[in-house]
Design a protein around this motif. Structure first.
Motif, PDB file in Angstrom:
ATOM      1  N   LEU A 142       0.822  -1.208   0.000  1.00 25.61           N
ATOM      2  CA  LEU A 142       0.000   0.000   0.000  1.00 25.61           C
ATOM      3  C   LEU A 142       0.858   1.260   0.000  1.00 25.61           C
ATOM      4  O   LEU A 142       0.617   2.189  -0.785  1.00 25.61           O
ATOM      5  CB  LEU A 142      -0.958  -0.013   1.196  1.00 25.61           C
ATOM      6  CG  LEU A 142      -2.028  -1.108   1.154  1.00 25.61           C
ATOM      7  CD1 LEU A 142      -2.760  -1.205   2.490  1.00 25.61           C
ATOM      8  CD2 LEU A 142      -3.000  -0.888   0.006  1.00 25.61           C
ATOM      9  N   GLU A 143       1.862   1.304   0.843  1.00 21.67           N
ATOM     10  CA  GLU A 143       2.728   2.490   0.914  1.00 21.67           C
ATOM     11  C   GLU A 143       3.472   2.703  -0.394  1.00 21.67           C
ATOM     12  O   GLU A 143       3.589   3.834  -0.875  1.00 21.67           O
ATOM     13  CB  GLU A 143       3.707   2.354   2.087  1.00 21.67           C
ATOM     14  CG  GLU A 143       3.010   2.470   3.430  1.00 21.67           C
ATOM     15  CD  GLU A 143       3.903   2.196   4.624  1.00 21.67           C
ATOM     16  OE1 GLU A 143       3.521   2.611   5.729  1.00 21.67           O
ATOM     17  OE2 GLU A 143       4.970   1.549   4.465  1.00 21.67           O
ATOM     18  N   LYS A 144       3.960   1.618  -0.991  1.00 18.53           N
ATOM     19  CA  LYS A 144       4.675   1.700  -2.269  1.00 18.53           C
ATOM     20  C   LYS A 144       3.754   2.230  -3.374  1.00 18.53           C
ATOM     21  O   LYS A 144       4.214   2.855  -4.324  1.00 18.53           O
ATOM     22  CB  LYS A 144       5.223   0.311  -2.625  1.00 18.53           C
ATOM     23  CG  LYS A 144       6.331   0.306  -3.630  1.00 18.53           C
ATOM     24  CD  LYS A 144       7.100  -1.002  -3.659  1.00 18.53           C
ATOM     25  CE  LYS A 144       6.258  -2.144  -4.180  1.00 18.53           C
ATOM     26  NZ  LYS A 144       7.021  -3.384  -4.383  1.00 18.53           N
ATOM     27  N   SER A 145       2.463   1.976  -3.237  1.00 20.64           N
ATOM     28  CA  SER A 145       1.490   2.410  -4.244  1.00 20.64           C
ATOM     29  C   SER A 145       0.963   3.821  -3.980  1.00 20.64           C
ATOM     30  O   SER A 145       0.069   4.278  -4.677  1.00 20.64           O
ATOM     31  CB  SER A 145       0.319   1.426  -4.285  1.00 20.64           C
ATOM     32  OG  SER A 145       0.776   0.153  -4.673  1.00 20.64           O
ATOM     33  N   GLY A 146       1.502   4.495  -2.975  1.00 19.42           N
ATOM     34  CA  GLY A 146       1.136   5.883  -2.725  1.00 19.42           C
ATOM     35  C   GLY A 146       0.121   6.104  -1.614  1.00 19.42           C
ATOM     36  O   GLY A 146      -0.242   7.242  -1.315  1.00 19.42           O
ATOM     37  N   PHE A 147      -0.356   5.046  -0.987  1.00 19.66           N
ATOM     38  CA  PHE A 147      -1.318   5.193   0.107  1.00 19.66           C
ATOM     39  C   PHE A 147      -0.620   5.778   1.323  1.00 19.66           C
ATOM     40  O   PHE A 147       0.544   5.482   1.589  1.00 19.66           O
ATOM     41  CB  PHE A 147      -1.915   3.831   0.492  1.00 19.66           C
ATOM     42  CG  PHE A 147      -2.949   3.327  -0.455  1.00 19.66           C
ATOM     43  CD1 PHE A 147      -4.302   3.499  -0.188  1.00 19.66           C
ATOM     44  CD2 PHE A 147      -2.595   2.666  -1.618  1.00 19.66           C
ATOM     45  CE1 PHE A 147      -5.270   3.029  -1.059  1.00 19.66           C
ATOM     46  CE2 PHE A 147      -3.548   2.187  -2.496  1.00 19.66           C
ATOM     47  CZ  PHE A 147      -4.890   2.370  -2.217  1.00 19.66           C
ATOM     48  N   GLN A 148      -1.368   6.600   2.063  1.00 23.67           N
ATOM     49  CA  GLN A 148      -0.864   7.171   3.303  1.00 23.67           C
ATOM     50  C   GLN A 148      -1.628   6.558   4.464  1.00 23.67           C
ATOM     51  O   GLN A 148      -2.850   6.398   4.385  1.00 23.67           O
ATOM     52  CB  GLN A 148      -1.051   8.690   3.314  1.00 23.67           C
ATOM     53  CG  GLN A 148      -0.204   9.408   2.292  1.00 23.67           C
ATOM     54  CD  GLN A 148      -0.448  10.911   2.330  1.00 23.67           C
ATOM     55  OE1 GLN A 148      -0.934  11.458   3.306  1.00 23.67           O
ATOM     56  NE2 GLN A 148      -0.101  11.578   1.243  1.00 23.67           N
ATOM     57  N   LYS A 149      -0.904   6.265   5.527  1.00 26.43           N
ATOM     58  CA  LYS A 149      -1.554   5.733   6.716  1.00 26.43           C
ATOM     59  C   LYS A 149      -2.407   6.829   7.342  1.00 26.43           C
ATOM     60  O   LYS A 149      -1.936   7.941   7.569  1.00 26.43           O
ATOM     61  CB  LYS A 149      -0.523   5.221   7.719  1.00 26.43           C
ATOM     62  CG  LYS A 149      -1.148   4.552   8.924  1.00 26.43           C
ATOM     63  CD  LYS A 149      -0.094   3.928   9.823  1.00 26.43           C
ATOM     64  CE  LYS A 149      -0.738   3.349  11.063  1.00 26.43           C
ATOM     65  NZ  LYS A 149       0.278   2.750  11.956  1.00 26.43           N
ATOM     66  N   GLU A 150      -3.667   6.502   7.573  1.00 22.14           N
ATOM     67  CA  GLU A 150      -4.595   7.472   8.146  1.00 22.14           C
ATOM     68  C   GLU A 150      -4.892   7.187   9.613  1.00 22.14           C
ATOM     69  O   GLU A 150      -5.495   8.002  10.283  1.00 22.14           O
ATOM     70  CB  GLU A 150      -5.885   7.508   7.325  1.00 22.14           C
ATOM     71  CG  GLU A 150      -5.650   8.003   5.908  1.00 22.14           C
ATOM     72  CD  GLU A 150      -6.930   8.180   5.107  1.00 22.14           C
ATOM     73  OE1 GLU A 150      -7.987   7.665   5.509  1.00 22.14           O
ATOM     74  OE2 GLU A 150      -6.852   8.834   4.050  1.00 22.14           O
ATOM     75  N   GLY A 151      -4.496   6.012  10.073  1.00 22.55           N
ATOM     76  CA  GLY A 151      -4.705   5.709  11.475  1.00 22.55           C
ATOM     77  C   GLY A 151      -4.702   4.223  11.754  1.00 22.55           C
ATOM     78  O   GLY A 151      -4.597   3.402  10.842  1.00 22.55           O
ATOM     79  N   THR A 152      -4.807   3.910  13.036  1.00 23.59           N
ATOM     80  CA  THR A 152      -4.879   2.522  13.485  1.00 23.59           C
ATOM     81  C   THR A 152      -6.155   2.343  14.289  1.00 23.59           C
ATOM     82  O   THR A 152      -6.436   3.121  15.203  1.00 23.59           O
ATOM     83  CB  THR A 152      -3.657   2.163  14.361  1.00 23.59           C
ATOM     84  OG1 THR A 152      -2.477   2.324  13.580  1.00 23.59           O
ATOM     85  CG2 THR A 152      -3.741   0.728  14.867  1.00 23.59           C
ATOM     86  N   LEU A 153      -6.923   1.356  13.917  1.00 25.76           N
ATOM     87  CA  LEU A 153      -8.128   0.983  14.664  1.00 25.76           C
ATOM     88  C   LEU A 153      -7.702  -0.115  15.633  1.00 25.76           C
ATOM     89  O   LEU A 153      -7.387  -1.234  15.213  1.00 25.76           O
ATOM     90  CB  LEU A 153      -9.213   0.503  13.710  1.00 25.76           C
ATOM     91  CG  LEU A 153      -9.587   1.484  12.590  1.00 25.76           C
ATOM     92  CD1 LEU A 153     -10.558   0.838  11.617  1.00 25.76           C
ATOM     93  CD2 LEU A 153     -10.170   2.760  13.169  1.00 25.76           C
ATOM     94  N   ARG A 154      -7.659   0.231  16.904  1.00 21.56           N
ATOM     95  CA  ARG A 154      -7.136  -0.694  17.908  1.00 21.56           C
ATOM     96  C   ARG A 154      -8.110  -1.835  18.186  1.00 21.56           C
ATOM     97  O   ARG A 154      -9.304  -1.613  18.337  1.00 21.56           O
ATOM     98  CB  ARG A 154      -6.812   0.065  19.195  1.00 21.56           C
ATOM     99  CG  ARG A 154      -5.742   1.119  18.958  1.00 21.56           C
ATOM    100  CD  ARG A 154      -5.430   1.973  20.162  1.00 21.56           C
ATOM    101  NE  ARG A 154      -6.513   2.038  21.110  1.00 21.56           N
ATOM    102  CZ  ARG A 154      -6.354   2.092  22.423  1.00 21.56           C
ATOM    103  NH1 ARG A 154      -5.158   2.120  22.952  1.00 21.56           N
ATOM    104  NH2 ARG A 154      -7.395   2.134  23.219  1.00 21.56           N
ATOM    105  N   GLN A 155      -7.567  -3.047  18.239  1.00 16.11           N
ATOM    106  CA  GLN A 155      -8.335  -4.262  18.508  1.00 16.11           C
ATOM    107  C   GLN A 155      -9.636  -4.290  17.698  1.00 16.11           C
ATOM    108  O   GLN A 155     -10.703  -4.598  18.211  1.00 16.11           O
ATOM    109  CB  GLN A 155      -8.616  -4.405  20.005  1.00 16.11           C
ATOM    110  CG  GLN A 155      -7.361  -4.574  20.816  1.00 16.11           C
ATOM    111  CD  GLN A 155      -7.634  -4.913  22.272  1.00 16.11           C
ATOM    112  OE1 GLN A 155      -8.763  -5.183  22.675  1.00 16.11           O
ATOM    113  NE2 GLN A 155      -6.583  -4.910  23.068  1.00 16.11           N
ATOM    114  N   ASN A 156      -9.516  -4.002  16.408  1.00 18.04           N
ATOM    115  CA  ASN A 156     -10.671  -3.810  15.538  1.00 18.04           C
ATOM    116  C   ASN A 156     -11.203  -5.097  14.905  1.00 18.04           C
ATOM    117  O   ASN A 156     -12.330  -5.138  14.455  1.00 18.04           O
ATOM    118  CB  ASN A 156     -10.306  -2.813  14.430  1.00 18.04           C
ATOM    119  CG  ASN A 156     -11.502  -2.322  13.677  1.00 18.04           C
ATOM    120  OD1 ASN A 156     -12.380  -1.701  14.252  1.00 18.04           O
ATOM    121  ND2 ASN A 156     -11.548  -2.610  12.390  1.00 18.04           N
ATOM    122  N   LYS A 157     -10.374  -6.122  14.850  1.00 21.67           N
ATOM    123  CA  LYS A 157     -10.795  -7.352  14.182  1.00 21.67           C
ATOM    124  C   LYS A 157     -10.444  -8.550  15.061  1.00 21.67           C
ATOM    125  O   LYS A 157      -9.333  -8.657  15.551  1.00 21.67           O
ATOM    126  CB  LYS A 157     -10.101  -7.458  12.822  1.00 21.67           C
ATOM    127  CG  LYS A 157     -10.681  -8.519  11.934  1.00 21.67           C
ATOM    128  CD  LYS A 157     -10.245  -8.313  10.495  1.00 21.67           C
ATOM    129  CE  LYS A 157     -11.040  -9.248   9.622  1.00 21.67           C
ATOM    130  NZ  LYS A 157     -10.883  -8.959   8.228  1.00 21.67           N
TER     131      LYS A 157
END
Length: 178
Positions: A142-157
């Motif tokens: 994802l990062e290599k494809s230009g996506f930026q991290k927008e956040g972390t959903l803690r214990q989400n799954k």
């Protein structure tokens, strides 16, 4: 609808009924189940039911699930989809690659082609994706494809009785066009 997207080494194509056997074979992997939450064992009927829903989803413009095919060996190596949220003009990207094909660049190539499809052909404003925080390979794609991290959903799954953190990534049309 017969949708085919092409890039250097791969074709992204609509599923055919007979692809269920290959999908079941690829998806029936404990490591994949561990990071994606796929059923394990992954039985043929799961693949058949999933493939049966796809033509209608594509026709309605809700989702575009496609096989990832290595053009040279003419073999399915994984899947990729974009789920469209028309109200908000964005799409959620999801993909997986069969275990034997990890680390060979298939995910990156498929993600880049699907991004192009989403922005150029579907005219989306944003494409987003999520990955289990420990899925470093997917995060790198994802990062290599230009996506930026927008956040972390803690214990989400909840995966295999463990609550997992999920990282969320986004790519805006304006950043892609640049």
């Amino acid at each position: 609808m017969d949708l085919t997207l092409e890039s250097n080494r791969i074709l992204l194509m609509c599923f055919k009924k007979e692809d269920a056997y290959r999908i079941a074979e690829l998806a029936n992997n404990e490591e994949l189940a561990n990071i994606l939450g796929l059923p394990h064992p992954y039985k043929i009927d799961i693949a058949q039911e999933w493939i049966a829903t796809q033509p209608e989803l594509i026709k309605m413009g809700i989702e575009y699930p496609l096989t990832i095919i290595d053009k040279q060996v003419k073999e399915i190596v994984g899947t990729i989809t974009i789920r469209v949220d028309n109200k908000n003009n964005k799409g959620e990207l999801g993909y997986w690659i069969g275990r034997d094909f990890w680390g060979k660049g298939y995910a990156s190539e498929a993600v880049n082609r699907m991004i192009e499809f989403g922005f150029i052909e579907l005219h989306l404003n944003k494409i987003w994706a999520s990955a289990i925080s420990r899925n470093i390979a997917s995060i790198k794609v994802l990062e290599k494809s230009g996506f930026q991290k927008e956040g972390t959903l803690r214990q989400n799954k909840l995966l295999l009785d463990t609550y997992e953190d999920v990282d969320v990534f986004g790519l805006l049309r304006c950043d892609y066009i640049k």
